[in-house]
Scaffold this motif. Structure first.
Motif, PDB file in Angstrom:
ATOM      1  N   ALA A   1      10.345  -1.893 -10.580  1.00  0.00           N
ATOM      2  CA  ALA A   1      11.389  -2.909 -10.464  1.00  0.00           C
ATOM      3  C   ALA A   1      10.714  -4.258 -10.646  1.00  0.00           C
ATOM      4  O   ALA A   1       9.664  -4.513 -10.059  1.00  0.00           O
ATOM      5  CB  ALA A   1      12.070  -2.815  -9.107  1.00  0.00           C
ATOM      6  N   VAL A   2      11.308  -5.102 -11.478  1.00  0.00           N
ATOM      7  CA  VAL A   2      10.642  -6.345 -11.872  1.00  0.00           C
ATOM      8  C   VAL A   2      11.506  -7.554 -11.546  1.00  0.00           C
ATOM      9  O   VAL A   2      12.681  -7.601 -11.942  1.00  0.00           O
ATOM     10  CB  VAL A   2      10.341  -6.349 -13.397  1.00  0.00           C
ATOM     11  CG1 VAL A   2       9.492  -7.560 -13.771  1.00  0.00           C
ATOM     12  CG2 VAL A   2       9.673  -5.054 -13.836  1.00  0.00           C
TER      13      VAL A   2
ATOM     14  N   TRP B   1      15.454  -2.812 -12.935  1.00  0.00           N
ATOM     15  CA  TRP B   1      15.234  -1.607 -12.121  1.00  0.00           C
ATOM     16  C   TRP B   1      14.997  -0.404 -13.022  1.00  0.00           C
ATOM     17  O   TRP B   1      15.567  -0.332 -14.098  1.00  0.00           O
ATOM     18  CB  TRP B   1      16.449  -1.377 -11.230  1.00  0.00           C
ATOM     19  CG  TRP B   1      16.087  -0.729  -9.915  1.00  0.00           C
ATOM     20  CD1 TRP B   1      15.970   0.607  -9.680  1.00  0.00           C
ATOM     21  CD2 TRP B   1      15.773  -1.385  -8.686  1.00  0.00           C
ATOM     22  NE1 TRP B   1      15.595   0.825  -8.367  1.00  0.00           N
ATOM     23  CE2 TRP B   1      15.479  -0.383  -7.730  1.00  0.00           C
ATOM     24  CE3 TRP B   1      15.704  -2.723  -8.289  1.00  0.00           C
ATOM     25  CZ2 TRP B   1      15.129  -0.673  -6.404  1.00  0.00           C
ATOM     26  CZ3 TRP B   1      15.365  -3.013  -6.974  1.00  0.00           C
ATOM     27  CH2 TRP B   1      15.091  -2.000  -6.050  1.00  0.00           C
ATOM     28  N   TRP B   2      14.200   0.503 -12.556  1.00  0.00           N
ATOM     29  CA  TRP B   2      13.921   1.750 -13.299  1.00  0.00           C
ATOM     30  C   TRP B   2      13.156   1.510 -14.588  1.00  0.00           C
ATOM     31  O   TRP B   2      13.237   2.327 -15.510  1.00  0.00           O
ATOM     32  CB  TRP B   2      15.219   2.490 -13.658  1.00  0.00           C
ATOM     33  CG  TRP B   2      15.912   3.112 -12.507  1.00  0.00           C
ATOM     34  CD1 TRP B   2      17.218   2.976 -12.180  1.00  0.00           C
ATOM     35  CD2 TRP B   2      15.348   3.973 -11.518  1.00  0.00           C
ATOM     36  NE1 TRP B   2      17.503   3.692 -11.051  1.00  0.00           N
ATOM     37  CE2 TRP B   2      16.369   4.306 -10.626  1.00  0.00           C
ATOM     38  CE3 TRP B   2      14.056   4.478 -11.289  1.00  0.00           C
ATOM     39  CZ2 TRP B   2      16.162   5.123  -9.516  1.00  0.00           C
ATOM     40  CZ3 TRP B   2      13.851   5.285 -10.185  1.00  0.00           C
ATOM     41  CH2 TRP B   2      14.906   5.612  -9.319  1.00  0.00           C
TER      42      TRP B   2
ATOM     43  N   ILE C   1      17.497  -7.927 -10.362  1.00  0.00           N
ATOM     44  CA  ILE C   1      16.134  -7.389 -10.490  1.00  0.00           C
ATOM     45  C   ILE C   1      16.171  -6.227 -11.490  1.00  0.00           C
ATOM     46  O   ILE C   1      17.037  -5.359 -11.416  1.00  0.00           O
ATOM     47  CB  ILE C   1      15.608  -6.915  -9.112  1.00  0.00           C
ATOM     48  CG1 ILE C   1      15.382  -8.122  -8.187  1.00  0.00           C
ATOM     49  CG2 ILE C   1      14.329  -6.094  -9.270  1.00  0.00           C
ATOM     50  CD1 ILE C   1      15.007  -7.740  -6.757  1.00  0.00           C
TER      51      ILE C   1
ATOM     52  N   LYS D   1       7.568  -3.925  -8.180  1.00  0.00           N
ATOM     53  CA  LYS D   1       7.453  -2.883  -7.149  1.00  0.00           C
ATOM     54  C   LYS D   1       7.574  -1.530  -7.826  1.00  0.00           C
ATOM     55  O   LYS D   1       8.320  -1.371  -8.790  1.00  0.00           O
ATOM     56  CB  LYS D   1       8.575  -3.009  -6.108  1.00  0.00           C
ATOM     57  CG  LYS D   1       8.668  -4.360  -5.436  1.00  0.00           C
ATOM     58  CD  LYS D   1       7.528  -4.576  -4.460  1.00  0.00           C
ATOM     59  CE  LYS D   1       7.669  -5.950  -3.793  1.00  0.00           C
ATOM     60  NZ  LYS D   1       6.432  -6.316  -3.052  1.00  0.00           N
ATOM     61  N   ASP D   2       6.878  -0.568  -7.284  1.00  0.00           N
ATOM     62  CA  ASP D   2       6.976   0.804  -7.771  1.00  0.00           C
ATOM     63  C   ASP D   2       8.325   1.377  -7.336  1.00  0.00           C
ATOM     64  O   ASP D   2       8.684   1.264  -6.162  1.00  0.00           O
ATOM     65  CB  ASP D   2       5.819   1.604  -7.148  1.00  0.00           C
ATOM     66  CG  ASP D   2       5.575   2.927  -7.841  1.00  0.00           C
ATOM     67  OD1 ASP D   2       6.560   3.590  -8.212  1.00  0.00           O
ATOM     68  OD2 ASP D   2       4.406   3.292  -7.992  1.00  0.00           O
TER      69      ASP D   2
END
Lengths: 669, 669
Positions: free
Chosen positions: B263-264, B181-182, B179, B248-249
């Motif tokens: 996060a994607v 991230w950041w 995923i 997601k945040d």
């Protein structure tokens, strides 16, 4: 004696051990801790994932609820503080891991506000206020610091002038610089405060008019008896400010936003004469000042001396936070993998020499500081019982020095832990940032670290002078007497012995650290004497200030190592003891390595310095395997630690991310 | 040559100078900076007192408005980045002092998202996206880092598999560890992203069935061409997530909460084949991969090489923040008074030796780093024009090394500045805490510092080997060639010359620092060779990792000092030059002092080490008087700096508190 030179090939891992055995050895107050932790386990509403999203009002309300919950669960911090101070400090350690704002809020209410009433007041004050302070029915403040005076407490400007006609003190802020600042509990909750102010009494013998010497009796001169503490009500039962009291919210801070700090200005506020906390100096109805202590300086010292408990508490919560951060960093870097040999699995971040060099000596210091703060708590508790004047002096030096040393160390360590956890260490949910921001001010409050270290050195210099007069030395620096009795002993470090048994020999390590302290004291004393003749005491001191700070640091490190060594020797489990021994060696070697003194003046043989450096790298490598067990022994429950990347149930590299993914809102199977 | 030994009595103050003269000398982009600062002067709504009280949503909205305001005022960061990169970096310096979140948000949009399109794509991509990125109509992301892979980019797991039937890439997250991230801009604003994924093409020559090798064509094997960048739309014009995109945040962070990190996760997301940013490798309609570069490793290096601009930007904003913090700390400690000789006024905190020892060498480093980042910007800008391969290599080493060195230094300095400002430094309104929390991650992102320093050393080792083959050396380490051409030269430090002229002689200081670099390189090379035979390359490297990091540090410090020295020599104003010279001496002496190497192996004569230490204390004392002028020359306007205790209009000890009292809500006459 020169033996086989130390070689890198000899690295091996230390034997594993049962972390529960070590846990039990570390800590004799598990029962209290377990009670606190299980109280919080039942109250998840009091343990939010992060506080970063809360406004200061929400955060303060959370901390207030946490404090009330503790009281409702039957904990009585003021009772602990007054009757079983070890419990008070252990409670503070637990609360620090829940939210450092809670420790500080509790410290303001019980150790500072409560403590000033209990320790600076008399039986009358205790009777009147104890129960209401204990129950938080009377939230209070400790109003010492002013806008312009933090460290230099003797120069505080707030006035308390006795009005002989009404038998009252008139508390007044003479100018903006004297506004009380950073007063915890003041912005929202405080209903009363111990206000530190210059006690001034009209000189009834003087009759000549003094222009502008106060609005009360412009014709009468005031005698300034120096800084004393007075109980001053701030708010009524409904929470409204009383007449003459002006309070502003100090606003957001770098951290600790769960504590309501305020700035307080007094405008001719009147309180009864008996509101003077008068254990060390009292005033009768006729305005006659009397004290069991013979000078203003002694009264001031006695007053401040009663506040050492606060510093002991800071040491405890600082070490506690350090353990929390180390637990997160060691667990995460043991699982996080990045890079590796070609066509092989990646290796854990903690397997890199650079990570070990950062984190393992820090873990060694964490253990060293754990045993040292236990020693301090024991000494403090003993001092409260016996009031032995030598012990008072030693506890003063020890609490000042350890507070400065511990909080400085922890502040840096928290930064390193964050960095060691990389990007994921930057997520608020993993708590390292908040820990650092909250803890940061520990270096400043209850005595700025630079000021405290000077106090330590001043006491050492005083002891050094005393011994020439045959006065007995207090225990923790008795070695100085031996070392300095006639002249400096030979330096144990210049021998060319690079054998590993020698380098890890506690006799060698102890004597090296003690030699450093003695030598620094000796040379500082000479330099001060030289400069004093030309510059006067103040400027001579400033001219040698770095040297002075080095002395305090050297002294503290020799005491810390001694505490650690004793703990190693008393540990009965052989496997635990081997790890503790390796940690203590590493701690002492780092102290030696980090000191310029050892290297600038032929204090250490180059070959020996090199062998020490190699040994340190190898000790880090040996300890890497047991590092997770060493943090497990701190026994911080997952629901208290909370950081998803640092939980104890992460059994392998794949698990460390699970809680973290959940925290971000992903579904995890 | 041995001359008069250095004596403490010789301390005197440096001549004062006009800070505007120095300001002009420091900075050749005042016009741009003034435009930015005056734009913000007209928009006080964009400059809140603190951001600590804002929720992340409010903070993000503020930063978005700041960014839009810049665009509306006519600044075009993407245009700067593409056509006049020096302006881009200077703009970043200004924004860093407004709010570091703004620099980072702007960096994500223009240097990372825009930069990847501009530098990794071709003309077609630039035409299609440039204007929309520049205008922020198309906010975008740079989706490289994954949950489990930050530093080790080559091991990223996200897949981009070509579907030959539909001529599309299928972007997919194979497991939770992959995923993204950041990802900055992802949580709220991002409508598209440059996604770094493994480019995989079905091997049409293979026909044998491969079990579970992908859901597209289970019978066909995939050829992995390594990590490439693809443009992937994330949200439609209304802001709704597109099919297959889950975001997601990342939630609250330690700092930079004005940036919306997310996060994607991709689930079989299809994008056209032409969405591959294909400057360094393209795929035709038939699935045939071609590249102007001959190996996967070279393509990967070229791709990452285009991202060095980000590191240059980090150096600039890190130095800018350092200047802001130094300005606050020097001004406040020059005015804040505490303690003093008996019956005399109190003295300023900066008059204490301990404060000078903390802050003045930091100011010296701040100047050193200012000139070094200017040098880096110049070299980078030159490289973008000429594409000279030696310059590419040098800029890579320099940007990696300086990024690590600068951000590590600033991170520590921000802590020291906060502590030096005592309690008032802990007020959020004085900004030191937020600066530290925001800046903290600069040590980690765009290349973890520990990883970057290793890249520097790897390049030095490569150059070292090359020179034996007669290859030309790049300019900034040409000295290594001279020093190491045959064998190590004699060490300039072991001479017993303690004369002050010698110790402050640039020839001596330069040769000392260069000797250190050469010696470290020489010994590291030997050690690596020794260990490699037994352990293999990876473990040998790890065995020498501390040594490797020391080499990078030594190299960077020798380059930084050289930049500083050049700036001293070119300064025409004699009074400014004297201060700069003292700062540069102090910088070099600190570098020498802080290095174990100089002291462990007879590298430095003990008497000389001692003389250097005294000289440093004296240089701090000499510079104390001009320290306020030295920070004035940074020319940070009050409305940008904002910290009440650090404003330029504080003309005396009484004024420093005025703005601070006002900020707390007190009436001040």
């Amino acid at each position: 004696m020169t033996g086989k030179p130390y070689r890198q090939n000899s690295i091996r891992s230390l034997p594993t051990f049962d972390s529960h055995v070590l846990e039990t050895y570390l800590d004799d107050q598990r029962e209290l801790k377990n009670k606190v932790y299980s109280m919080f386990r039942g109250r998840p509403d009091l343990l939010p994932e992060t506080v970063e999203g809360l406004s200061k009002e929400e955060h303060r309300s959370l901390v207030r609820r946490q404090l009330i919950a503790l009281l409702e669960a039957g904990f009585n911090p003021l009772d602990f503080f007054s009757h079983d101070v070890r419990k008070y400090f252990y409670l503070g350690e637990c609360l620090a891991l829940v939210d450092l704002s809670l420790t500080v809020k509790s410290g303001v209410q019980y150790s500072l506000w409560g403590g000033s009433v209990v320790n600076l007041g008399t039986e009358m004050h205790r009777k009147k206020y104890f129960d209401d302070i204990a129950s938080f029915r009377l939230p209070g403040c400790f109003a010492m610091t002013e806008l312009k005076h933090g460290s230099n407490v003797a120069a505080l400007q707030t006035e308390a002038v006795l009005d002989l006609m009404t038998d009252e003190w008139v508390i007044h802020t003479p100018d903006d610089g004297a506004i009380k600042w950073w007063i915890g509990n003041a912005a929202d909750d405080g209903r009363a405060a111990s206000v530190f102010a210059r006690l001034k009494i009209p000189d009834t013998s003087s009759t000549h008019p003094v222009p502008g010497s106060g609005h009360l009796r412009p014709q009468v001169q005031l005698i300034d008896h120096g800084v004393h503490a007075f109980i001053v009500p701030l708010r009524d039962a409904s929470g409204s400010l009383l007449p003459g009291i002006e309070i502003k919210d100090c606003g957001y801070k770098v951290g600790l936003n769960g504590v309501d700090n305020g700035a307080v200005r007094f405008t001719h506020v009147r309180v009864p004469r008996t509101n003077l906390l008068d254990r060390f100096g009292t005033v009768d109805k006729g305005g006659c000042y009397s004290s069991p202590l013979t000078s203003q300086a002694r009264r001031f010292a006695a007053t401040l001396g009663e506040l050492t408990g606060g510093r002991v508490g800071l040491c405890c919560s600082s070490v506690s936070l350090l353990k929390g951060a180390m637990t997160i960093a060691i667990r995460y870097t043991s699982h996080r993998e990045q890079f590796g040999p070609p066509d092989s699995p990646e290796i854990a971040v903690l397997d890199y020499q650079s990570s070990q060099t950062k984190l393992i000596p820090m873990l060694a210091s964490c253990y060293a500081l754990h045993f040292s703060k236990n020693f301090l708590v024991k000494q403090y508790s003993e001092m409260k019982k016996t009031r032995d004047p030598h012990l008072v002096e030693e506890v003063h030096a020890l609490s000042a020095g350890l507070k400065a040393y511990v909080t400085h160390f922890t502040a840096n360590a928290l930064s390193v832990c964050r960095e060691s956890c990389g990007g994921h260490g930057y997520a608020a949910v993993n708590r390292l940032g908040m820990m650092r921001s909250d803890h940061d001010i520990f270096q400043t409050f209850e005595g700025d670290n630079t000021v405290l270290l000077q106090q330590v050195s001043a006491l050492l210099l005083k002891q050094y002078k005393s011994q020439f007069k045959g006065a007995p030395l207090t225990s923790s620096y008795r070695f100085l007497g031996q070392l300095l009795a006639s002249s400096l002993p030979s330096n144990p470090l210049v021998t060319y012995d690079t054998d590993i048994r020698h380098l890890r020999d506690p006799v060698f390590l102890t004597s090296a650290l003690e030699y450093r302290t003695a030598r620094t004291l000796f040379t500082l004393s000479l330099r001060l004497r030289k400069h004093r003749a030309k510059l006067g005491a103040f400027h001579a001191w400033n001219q040698c200030l770095n040297h002075t700070l080095n002395l305090a640091n050297a002294y503290i490190e020799s005491v810390v190592y001694k505490c650690f060594l004793k703990a190693v020797e008393e540990c009965l489990d052989p496997d635990c003891r081997r790890s503790l021994k390796a940690l203590s060696d590493l701690y002492a070697l780092r102290c030696i390595e980090s000191d310029m003194l050892f290297r600038n003046e032929d204090y250490i043989a180059p070959a020996k310095a090199k062998a020490m450096q190699r040994l340190m790298v190898d000790l880090c490598s040996e300890l890497r395997g047991v590092a997770p067990a060493l943090v497990d022994a701190f026994a911080i429950p997952d629901h208290i630690l909370r950081a998803p990347i640092g939980l104890s149930n992460s059994t392998g590299a794949s698990d460390v991310y699970k809680e973290y993914l959940l925290a971000a809102g992903f579904d995890v199977v």
